[in-house]
Design a protein around this motif. Structure first.
Motif, PDB file in Angstrom:
ATOM      1  N   GLY A 132      14.492  -3.868 -18.950  1.00 50.86           N
ATOM      2  CA  GLY A 132      14.179  -2.497 -19.315  1.00 50.86           C
ATOM      3  C   GLY A 132      13.791  -1.676 -18.103  1.00 50.86           C
ATOM      4  N   SER A 133      14.305  -0.435 -18.063  1.00 50.15           N
ATOM      5  CA  SER A 133      14.106   0.378 -16.867  1.00 50.15           C
ATOM      6  C   SER A 133      12.656   0.852 -16.752  1.00 50.15           C
ATOM      7  CB  SER A 133      15.072   1.560 -16.866  1.00 50.15           C
ATOM      8  OG  SER A 133      14.862   2.351 -18.006  1.00 50.15           O
ATOM      9  N   LEU A 134      11.941   0.982 -17.878  1.00 49.91           N
ATOM     10  CA  LEU A 134      10.542   1.407 -17.784  1.00 49.91           C
ATOM     11  C   LEU A 134       9.695   0.324 -17.112  1.00 49.91           C
ATOM     12  CD1 LEU A 134       8.462   3.609 -18.298  1.00 49.91           C
ATOM     13  CD2 LEU A 134       8.002   2.569 -20.517  1.00 49.91           C
ATOM     14  N   SER A 135       9.934  -0.941 -17.486  1.00 50.10           N
ATOM     15  CA  SER A 135       9.219  -2.040 -16.825  1.00 50.10           C
ATOM     16  C   SER A 135       9.496  -2.065 -15.332  1.00 50.10           C
ATOM     17  CB  SER A 135       9.639  -3.395 -17.419  1.00 50.10           C
ATOM     18  OG  SER A 135       9.131  -3.548 -18.714  1.00 50.10           O
ATOM     19  N   ARG A 136      10.771  -1.861 -14.971  1.00 49.13           N
ATOM     20  CA  ARG A 136      11.099  -1.876 -13.544  1.00 49.13           C
ATOM     21  C   ARG A 136      10.443  -0.711 -12.811  1.00 49.13           C
ATOM     22  NH1 ARG A 136      16.122  -3.554 -15.206  1.00 49.13           N
ATOM     23  NH2 ARG A 136      17.084  -1.536 -14.847  1.00 49.13           N
ATOM     24  N   ARG A 137      10.468   0.464 -13.451  1.00 51.02           N
ATOM     25  CA  ARG A 137       9.842   1.612 -12.784  1.00 51.02           C
ATOM     26  C   ARG A 137       8.333   1.389 -12.670  1.00 51.02           C
ATOM     27  NH1 ARG A 137       9.210   7.968 -13.723  1.00 51.02           N
ATOM     28  NH2 ARG A 137       8.228   8.257 -11.691  1.00 51.02           N
ATOM     29  N   PHE A 138       7.713   0.878 -13.718  1.00 50.16           N
ATOM     30  CA  PHE A 138       6.269   0.606 -13.688  1.00 50.16           C
ATOM     31  C   PHE A 138       5.927  -0.369 -12.549  1.00 50.16           C
ATOM     32  CE2 PHE A 138       2.800  -2.241 -15.091  1.00 50.16           C
ATOM     33  CZ  PHE A 138       1.763  -1.321 -15.121  1.00 50.16           C
ATOM     34  N   SER A 139       6.696  -1.456 -12.438  1.00 46.30           N
ATOM     35  CA  SER A 139       6.448  -2.431 -11.367  1.00 46.30           C
ATOM     36  C   SER A 139       6.582  -1.799  -9.994  1.00 46.30           C
ATOM     37  CB  SER A 139       7.453  -3.590 -11.446  1.00 46.30           C
ATOM     38  OG  SER A 139       7.374  -4.238 -12.672  1.00 46.30           O
ATOM     39  N   ASP A 140       7.663  -1.028  -9.823  1.00 47.10           N
ATOM     40  CA  ASP A 140       7.877  -0.366  -8.528  1.00 47.10           C
ATOM     41  C   ASP A 140       6.716   0.566  -8.188  1.00 47.10           C
ATOM     42  OD1 ASP A 140      10.323  -1.596  -8.246  1.00 47.10           O
ATOM     43  OD2 ASP A 140      11.525   0.199  -8.600  1.00 47.10           O
ATOM     44  N   GLU A 141       6.376   1.405  -9.131  1.00 42.91           N
ATOM     45  CA  GLU A 141       5.353   2.425  -8.856  1.00 42.91           C
ATOM     46  C   GLU A 141       3.984   1.788  -8.625  1.00 42.91           C
ATOM     47  OE1 GLU A 141       5.928   5.410  -8.150  1.00 42.91           O
ATOM     48  OE2 GLU A 141       7.846   5.937  -9.049  1.00 42.91           O
ATOM     49  N   ALA A 142       3.672   0.726  -9.395  1.00 44.83           N
ATOM     50  CA  ALA A 142       2.390   0.034  -9.182  1.00 44.83           C
ATOM     51  C   ALA A 142       2.349  -0.567  -7.777  1.00 44.83           C
ATOM     52  CB  ALA A 142       2.185  -1.049 -10.241  1.00 44.83           C
ATOM     53  N   GLY A 143       3.452  -1.191  -7.357  1.00 46.30           N
ATOM     54  CA  GLY A 143       3.493  -1.786  -6.024  1.00 46.30           C
ATOM     55  C   GLY A 143       3.321  -0.749  -4.919  1.00 46.30           C
ATOM     56  N   TRP A 144       4.052   0.370  -5.058  1.00 47.22           N
ATOM     57  CA  TRP A 144       3.935   1.427  -4.039  1.00 47.22           C
ATOM     58  C   TRP A 144       2.520   2.010  -4.012  1.00 47.22           C
ATOM     59  CZ3 TRP A 144       9.214   3.300  -6.131  1.00 47.22           C
ATOM     60  CH2 TRP A 144      10.249   2.784  -5.336  1.00 47.22           C
ATOM     61  N   LEU A 145       1.963   2.253  -5.197  1.00 48.78           N
ATOM     62  CA  LEU A 145       0.602   2.815  -5.267  1.00 48.78           C
ATOM     63  C   LEU A 145      -0.399   1.886  -4.583  1.00 48.78           C
ATOM     64  CD1 LEU A 145      -1.422   4.936  -6.393  1.00 48.78           C
ATOM     65  CD2 LEU A 145      -1.613   3.465  -8.422  1.00 48.78           C
ATOM     66  N   HIS A 146      -0.304   0.595  -4.874  1.00 48.47           N
ATOM     67  CA  HIS A 146      -1.256  -0.347  -4.277  1.00 48.47           C
ATOM     68  C   HIS A 146      -1.129  -0.368  -2.752  1.00 48.47           C
ATOM     69  CE1 HIS A 146      -1.557  -2.724  -8.329  1.00 48.47           C
ATOM     70  NE2 HIS A 146      -2.242  -1.608  -8.346  1.00 48.47           N
ATOM     71  N   GLN A 147       0.108  -0.326  -2.256  1.00 53.04           N
ATOM     72  CA  GLN A 147       0.286  -0.288  -0.795  1.00 53.04           C
ATOM     73  C   GLN A 147      -0.370   0.952  -0.195  1.00 53.04           C
ATOM     74  OE1 GLN A 147       4.000  -1.138   1.312  1.00 53.04           O
ATOM     75  NE2 GLN A 147       4.909  -1.738  -0.635  1.00 53.04           N
TER      76      GLN A 147
END
Lengths: 173, 173, 173
Positions: A132-147
């Protein structure tokens, strides 16, 4: 001082953040990003609330986190934000698609904040990403935010099984 | 020198690998295991490419990684492989079921390689494994591969929120 | 001595636990929480069994872990429990909903155990939690269990790619 507390599900990250808030010696302001959308969420919020000291004023802000921090931007305060991944979810689900705007406001604000802030967030990127694209977007955005947050915070801690591991900054007492 | 850079989704693992490549002082060869199967993947590849220095020759090899490394096995080169989990996926989905063969070739090759190699891979085993036998096989194979590579690499690093944690080998500068 | 070995899928956590059992110099008792419900599980169990020394008596106990430990509670024994997350799953799926009872029995027992125990468990909380209330409950309970056990264990180790990271207690040899 800006701190980021990462951890998995029920890893003890909120407990550590609460301990650090109390050790700050400042007036603690608790910013909850959760909203009680269903029965399960209502129970989860009640459980978290029961764990916190009564004298901590609670601000509920699911979307506009930077604005909530601005309202308490004073060196007398230690603001605990619990949690960022829920704030991300709320923004991604928001009809105004507010994420990029809200994230930019928060990151810009960090360099001039006078209050101490302790951010709590779920590390969600170390498993298989569900379909699902929402899960992928959530994972991406969480990773970028944490960095981006980790680069700006004075201390970053990862909590595993209740045991804090300092990834950046001064050791814990 | 062989290095393995593990990390979650958008954890900064490729950025770290790129930095280590540049610090090697060698000619960098970039081996991309991604293939542009759909629009989203095309965008992801373009984003990664935009982050890399222009002067790095790029080799696209979704399946036969050992053969790609052999072609540049010279001590003048530092080869960055990004990423192993996608290479695993490509092999598991390959109609020839090439995984065991390709993995054996790679592991055998490592002890005699003259080029430096920096492997980038997703740590995917720390969440709930989704339903379905392919997910379970993918998790199993990724875990086994990481163990076998980590045992053979001179340095292993886990990146969390952009912050590298050295699990084995010499500390980073 | 009580030890908790955490790790992801195929991270090498069982291998480390087996090594620590052998180094204990005690008679090792292996407590398997797995039951062979289907062909895949049967193969997984057989593979684990093939990895273990033949002279280790094996006790299969999917539900009543505290009772299994009591039966071997003697300082001559080192008991390896593999793994806790499967024990949790078995209890959550049990029609008697035995989890809270069994967990309480185990935690109560730990302070007076004379045998050495090495618990192996999957860290499952660092990915996106899949949809469904059972997945959420499983994640929650695993996280809480790990916190409570980690607080009571003399050593806690997280294994990544076969490389052990001591989170609490004395370093490994």
């Amino acid at each position: 001082m800006l701190q980021l507390i990462l951890g998995g599900v029920r890893s003890g990250k909120s407990s550590l953040a609460e301990r650090l808030c109390q050790e700050s010696g400042k007036q603690v302001i608790y910013v909850a990003t959760a909203t009680a959308g269903d029965d399960e969420m209502t129970r989860r919020i009640a459980r978290h609330r029961a764990d916190r000291p009564d004298q901590w004023p609670t601000v509920e802000e699911p979307i506009a986190l930077a604005a909530a921090l601005s309202a308490y931007d004073d060196e007398r305060y230690c603001i605990m934000v619990d949690c960022l991944t829920l704030w991300l979810t709320n923004n991604l689900l928001d009809t105004k698609d507010s994420w990029q705007t809200e994230k930019a406001k928060l990151l810009q604000q960090l360099s001039t904040l006078r209050a101490d802030v302790i951010f709590v967030s779920n590390e969600v990127g170390l498993g298989i990403v569900p379909m699902g694209s929402l899960s992928r977007r959530f994972s991406d955005e969480a990773g970028w935010l944490h960095q981006e947050l980790a680069a700006r915070c004075d201390r970053v801690v990862m909590v595993v099984a209740g045991l804090p591991q300092v990834l950046k900054g001064p050791p814990l007492d």
